[in-house]
Structures are given as structure tokens and as C-alpha cells.
Design an enzyme around this catalytic site. Structure first.
Site, PDB file in Angstrom:
ATOM      1  N   LYS A 180      98.959  70.283-179.109  1.00 34.87           N
ATOM      2  CA  LYS A 180      99.110  71.679-179.549  1.00 34.87           C
ATOM      3  C   LYS A 180      99.246  72.612-178.348  1.00 34.87           C
ATOM      4  CE  LYS A 180      96.714  73.181-183.081  1.00 34.87           C
ATOM      5  NZ  LYS A 180      95.638  73.721-183.946  1.00 34.87           N
ATOM      6  N   GLU A 198      93.982  63.948-171.532  1.00 25.51           N
ATOM      7  CA  GLU A 198      94.422  62.566-171.763  1.00 25.51           C
ATOM      8  C   GLU A 198      95.917  62.510-172.077  1.00 25.51           C
ATOM      9  OE1 GLU A 198      90.109  62.856-173.292  1.00 25.51           O
ATOM     10  OE2 GLU A 198      91.937  64.085-173.343  1.00 25.51           O
ATOM     11  N   GLY A 225      93.436  69.264-185.989  1.00 30.19           N
ATOM     12  CA  GLY A 225      94.051  68.031-185.512  1.00 30.19           C
ATOM     13  C   GLY A 225      93.889  66.868-186.468  1.00 30.19           C
ATOM     14  N   ARG A 226      92.699  66.714-187.044  1.00 31.20           N
ATOM     15  CA  ARG A 226      92.451  65.562-187.919  1.00 31.20           C
ATOM     16  C   ARG A 226      93.095  65.721-189.289  1.00 31.20           C
ATOM     17  NH1 ARG A 226      88.261  68.595-186.653  1.00 31.20           N
ATOM     18  NH2 ARG A 226      86.843  69.540-188.192  1.00 31.20           N
ATOM     19  N   GLU A 228      84.010  64.007-187.487  1.00 29.80           N
ATOM     20  CA  GLU A 228      84.275  65.224-186.730  1.00 29.80           C
ATOM     21  C   GLU A 228      84.131  66.454-187.621  1.00 29.80           C
ATOM     22  OE1 GLU A 228      87.076  65.345-183.166  1.00 29.80           O
ATOM     23  OE2 GLU A 228      88.262  66.400-184.687  1.00 29.80           O
ATOM     24  N   HIS A 239      83.938  37.765-193.919  1.00 27.05           N
ATOM     25  CA  HIS A 239      83.529  36.710-193.004  1.00 27.05           C
ATOM     26  C   HIS A 239      82.958  37.286-191.714  1.00 27.05           C
ATOM     27  CE1 HIS A 239      85.329  33.411-195.386  1.00 27.05           C
ATOM     28  NE2 HIS A 239      86.123  34.379-195.797  1.00 27.05           N
ATOM     29  N   LYS A 272      84.237  67.142-172.282  1.00 21.53           N
ATOM     30  CA  LYS A 272      85.491  67.478-171.601  1.00 21.53           C
ATOM     31  C   LYS A 272      85.226  68.358-170.379  1.00 21.53           C
ATOM     32  CE  LYS A 272      88.580  67.403-175.642  1.00 21.53           C
ATOM     33  NZ  LYS A 272      89.495  68.246-176.457  1.00 21.53           N
TER      34      LYS A 272
END
Length: 538
Positions: free
Chosen positions: A208, A214, A269-270, A355, A386, A495
Site C-alpha cells: 500500500k 520486507e 490488508g487481511r 490480527e 495422522h 518493526k
């Protein structure tokens, strides 16, 4: 507007008293008392069928939960969200991911702007670009056709597109290869581009602000990789596009702003992959299938917006989840899709739920006195059977489960789908009713609750409805707890500290460290290893 903390409300106290009556009642008894329970405790909407009969609830439980929802003004807050009111109070923003999937002929004016027109203008630009890549009319710097599309993002700019691409891979153009880079660990970049031809590779940089550490670190590595191989800075314009709102930074990177696809600050964002953040997905499955997915989102949005609480799937799931989280003390929920295409669905829901509702203060800044968001985890069946199902069946923890299945498979192979579905149904039955045995180690106590979610087929429309189902479930729970499900201030501190530590790791001279003794020692150890590697030429 002032409101009472949830734990002080009479509706909450009534649920506490009811829990004392019901906490030791077994699902065996509930089914014995009500032979048609499986039909009565079920609901359907937007192509999704929910069987919630295998939960430790009665009609009275539901009455009390719905009363709590109404007391917490769930319907009022839901309507405010859909209307574009600034319910994200800590950032003073509207919460309008639902506007991303409104049909073209709809209208929603927010702060003087019809956001639906803006959304569809971007969707149309995305469609034109996706068609150009899919048809081969968009070529790279050397004239070669694009065959590799790599999305570079992190958080919602990665988890959403990556999950949805896996989920809808059946519908993707198999002549194209898709990859996703998110981790700042160089291994993620190196392994994703290994063996690819830079002349045939397109990068979609999704950020954005176009300033996320990152994402920009990986973007610059991708830029160096392309320019180094093709020998020209001009190659950037043909091998990079951006999903961003910061035209100045996009231009400085070398991307033509005509190839920048925007989204808006009212999209968290999510919640963003139905926006331009889903550009890689649209290239993969095509604009028509992408719009079908948006229609599925919208169908569930309308169900949530209009269905009575008593028949409302997200509300029912949210309230039952809260019942276990806050009254039984369950700390996790397992999401168990019985479809290999949904192998990243649980990971996607981790961000969506944790979040959103991982908050410790309410909308008035007071400490929340009840347990809020659950830990979400899981993986596809039958693999999980399993691995960790043993703990759910015979362990000491209460783990509510959501089982997700499909009545038809996209890949008919022998009797595989019958076996898969039999396992799904068998697991919910075993968890609910357990087994008595002579040997203690064979006993499974049962009384482990679960929801079963069934859809016809895993189509784009189905995926949209499933994601929206969980979005609104999370919103329902956050509303009742009185928290803001749409900010994420908790990710900021790490951050900020990382920005302080980076130069301390890289400085030529020994820096003056002012952290705690543990962090100082770790930095010195890393610096010593870095110095040894440089001395050895590594």
C-alpha cells in the site's frame, strides 16, 4: 458512545449461570434427548450448509447467545460497517472490504465519493492487464512472452493471493507459473526464482505505501535480478507492476505508474485480496472467474446483512465460538478443510482472526476482562488425522473444530472422494460421541465439539462465500467483546525495534548498544559471526 464492558452485562452473567448447568452434559445425552437434533441445529446461506448440532449447546444456549448479540448491538454495528461509517475508530476509517464485491450497478457514497465506481474502474484495469498477460500480448523487455508471475508482498498482500491461488489452482492457466515471495529471509527469494528466466518473469509488487521493509527488500532484489540478467534499467518497466497507493515511490522504483493498480485505506490488508492485491490471482484464473469469486463474497455479505440472527451463519459460528472461548476456556480453534486445494486456508485464517481480534483493550481503551481472539490452526484432512487428531480425541484440552467438506470433487479419481468424505463424517462423529472400551488407553471420551461446513464444489464463488463467512464471524465476536477488529497496532513495535537494530548489525565500528543484556549479547554474537564470514570471503 459509552457502553458497558461485556462481562458486566446481565446477558453475560446469564450465560455464566447457564454454563454451570451445561458444562458436564455430554453430546450423547443431547442427541438422545432430541433425535432430530441434526436437522434442527443446521442453517444454510450463500451456498454454504452449516451443521452445528455437534456442539455443547441447547435451545436455551442459543437464546442466551442471541440475546447477548442484540444487547451488544451487533445488528446496529453491522449496518454501520456496510454503510461506510468510520467504525475503525483508532484510525478514523471506514471498514469497507464489503464494497470490493458490490455489483457494478450498486452505489455506495462514502465521504462524498461513490466507492463502487472506483472499485469497478480498478477491476476493469486489472482485467485488461490480466487478459494481456494471459494472451501473450504483454511481453517482457526482450519480446519474450511472460510465463512466470511472482507476487511480492507480506501479510495480507501475500497470504490472501497465495491462499486463493492454491484454492483455485484447478481453474488457473497451467501455461503460466505463479510464485509468492514474502519472507525477508533471502532463501524465500532465492528458491522462488530458482530456475526461472528473468526475460519471462513478471513481478507484482504489492504494498500500500510502497515502503514496507520486507516487501521493498525483496522488490529491490528482484529488480537487481532482472536488470542484472537483461542488462538494462529499462527492463524494469516491462517486468514490474505495482499494487499501491504511493505513485511517487512507485515511479522512483522504475515502474510506470500507468501500471500501478490502486486500492484504498478503507481496505485492511487481511481483507484485501478481493481488491487489486488479488491481481496475481486474476491473472491466474482470468477476470470472469475472479468476478465469480467476488459474487460469492457478495452473496455471503448479503446473507450476513439481511438474515435473522437465528439463521445467520457467521453470527451462529461467532457466538458458538465465543461460547467455548469465554465460558469453557478453550484457547484454540482447529479449521480442518477436507480438500487439498485448501492447504493454506488455515494459515490465511490465522491472520484474519488473530490480527483482527487479538486485542486486550476495548473501544474505550479499557482493559478487556474476558478472553478475546482464539488461536487458529489446522491443516487439510486426512493428513491431520495422522498427526494431531490424537490430541483432540484423547488429550486433555478442549479444541472446537470446524470441518469443511465438498459434496463433489474437482478431481474424480476412483473412490478417493468417497473415502475422503467418509473420514470427514467419521471424525465429527468420533469426536462427539467417543468410544467406551475395557482398556483405558482405548477409551475416547467424546464430547469434543465441531461444526461441519458443506458446499457443493470448490468453485471461485464458493471460496468467496467461505472467506466472507469467516470475516463476518470474526466481526461478530469482536463486536460482542467491544474491541476494534480492524486495526493492528500490535505489529508496530517489533518493526520499530528492527529498524533500530539493523544499523547495529551492519555498522563497521562496534556500536554503543543500549538494549537489554539478552538483546545486546545476541547482537554481538551475530556481529562476530558476520565478521568471520566476511573474513572468509563468504
Amino acid at each position: 458512545m459509552s457502553f458497558t464492558p461485556v462481562h458486566e452485562t446481565p446477558e453475560w452473567k446469564a450465560l455464566e449461570a447457564h454454563h454451570r448447568e451445561l458444562r458436564d452434559v455430554h453430546l450423547r445425552d443431547l442427541f438422545a434427548q432430541s433425535p432430530d437434533r441434526g436437522e434442527r441445529f443446521a442453517a444454510e446461506g450463500a451456498g454454504v450448509y452449516l451443521d452445528y448440532s455437534k456442539n455443547r449447546i441447547t435451545e436455551k444456549t442459543l437464546e442466551l447467545l442471541f440475546a447477548l448479540a442484540r444487547a451488544r448491538r451487533l445488528e446496529e454495528r453491522r449496518d454501520a460497517m456496510f454503510a461506510g461509517e468510520h467504525i475503525n475508530v483508532t484510525e478514523d476509517r471506514a471498514v469497507l472490504h464489503t464494497a470490493l464485491r458490490l455489483p457494478r450497478d450498486a452505489s455506495l457514497v462514502v465521504d462524498g465519493v461513490d466507492v463502487v465506481k472506483e472499485v469497478h474502474a480498478v477491476l476493469d484495469r486489472m482485467a485488461a492487464f490480466a487478459d494481456a498477460v494471459r494472451s501473450g500480448t504483454w511481453t517482457g523487455h526482450t519480446g519474450k512472452r511472460i510465463r512466470n508471475v511472482i507476487n511480492v508482498g507480506i501479510g495480507g498482500s501475500d497470504l490472501g493471493p497465495a491462499m486463493a491461488y492454491d484454492a483455485l489452482r484447478h481453474y488457473s492457466d497451467r501455461s503460466l507459473h505463479f510464485g509468492f515471495i514474502s519472507n525477508v529471509d533471502g532463501t524465500d527469494f532465492a528458491e522462488t526464482v530458482r530456475g526461472l528466466d528473468p526475460a519471462e518473469t513478471l513481478f507484482i509488487i504489492s504494498s500500500k505505501t510502497f515502503g514496507t521493509l520486507e516487501t521493498l527488500t525483496n522488490a529491490h532484489s528482484a529488480r537487481d535480478w532482472v536488470v542484472g540478467a537483461l542488462g538494462s534499467e529499462e527492463a524494469v518497466a516491462k517486468h514490474f507492476v505495482a499494487v499501491s497507493t504511493n505513485a511517487e515511490r512507485v515511479r522512483a522504483f522504475g515502474i510506470d505508474t500507468a501500471n500501478m493498480f490502486e486500492f484504498w485505506d478503507w481496505v485492511g490488508g487481511r481483507y484485501s485480496y478481493p481488491s487489486a492485491i488479488g491481481l496475481s490471482l486474476m491473472v491466474a484464473i482470468g477476470p470472469e472467474q475472479f468476478r465469480d469469486m467476488l459474487a460469492g463474497f457478495h452473496a455471503m455479505d448479503e446473507h450476513f446483512r439481511t438474515a435473522p440472527l437465528e439463521r445467520n451463519l457467521p453470527v451462529i459460528m461467532g457466538l458458538i465460538g465465543l461460547w467455548y472461548n469465554d465460558f469453557f476456556g478453550a484457547e484454540t480453534v482447529a479449521v480442518l478443510p477436507y480438500d487439498q486445494y485448501l492447504d493454506r486456508f488455515s494459515a490465511y485464517l490465522q491472520q484474519l482472526d488473530m490480527e483482527s481480534d487479538g486485542k486486550h483493550v476495548d473501544l474505550e481503551g479499557r482493559q478487556v476482562q474476558v478472553q478475546t481472539g482464539p488461536i487458529v490452526w489446522g491443516q487439510p484432512g486426512t493428513n491431520g488425522q495422522h498427526a494431531f487428531y490424537q490430541l483432540i480425541h484423547q488429550g486433555t484440552k478442549l479444541i472446537p473444530c470446524d470441518f469443511i467438506g465438498f459434496l463433489q470433487t474437482l478431481n474424480p479419481v476412483g473412490d478417493h472422494h468417497d473415502l475422503l468424505t467418509a473420514n470427514l463424517f467419521a471424525q465429527t462423529e468420533a469426536l462427539a460421541f467417543g468410544r467406551d472400551a475395557q482398556e483405558p488407553y482405548r477409551v475416547t471420551k467424546g464430547n469434543q465439539p465441531s461444526n461441519t461446513i458443506l458446499c457443493e464444489r470448490l468453485e471461485p464463488r464458493t471460496l468467496g462465500a467461505l472467506v466472507a463467512l469467516y470475516e463476518h464471524k470474526v466481526f461478530t465476536q469482536g463486536t460482542i467483546w467491544g474491541i476494534n477488529s480492524f486495526d493492528q497496532w500490535g505489529v508496530e513495535l517489533g518493526k520499530e525495534l528492527a529498524q533500530r537494530i539493523i544499523p547495529e548489525l551492519q555498522a563497521e565500528e562496534e556500536p554503543q548498544l543500549a538494549h537489554d543484556s539478552s538483546t545486546n549479547a545476541l547482537i554481538r554474537r551475530y556481529r562476530a559471526a558476520r565478521a568471520r564470514a566476511r573474513a572468509a570471503g563468504r
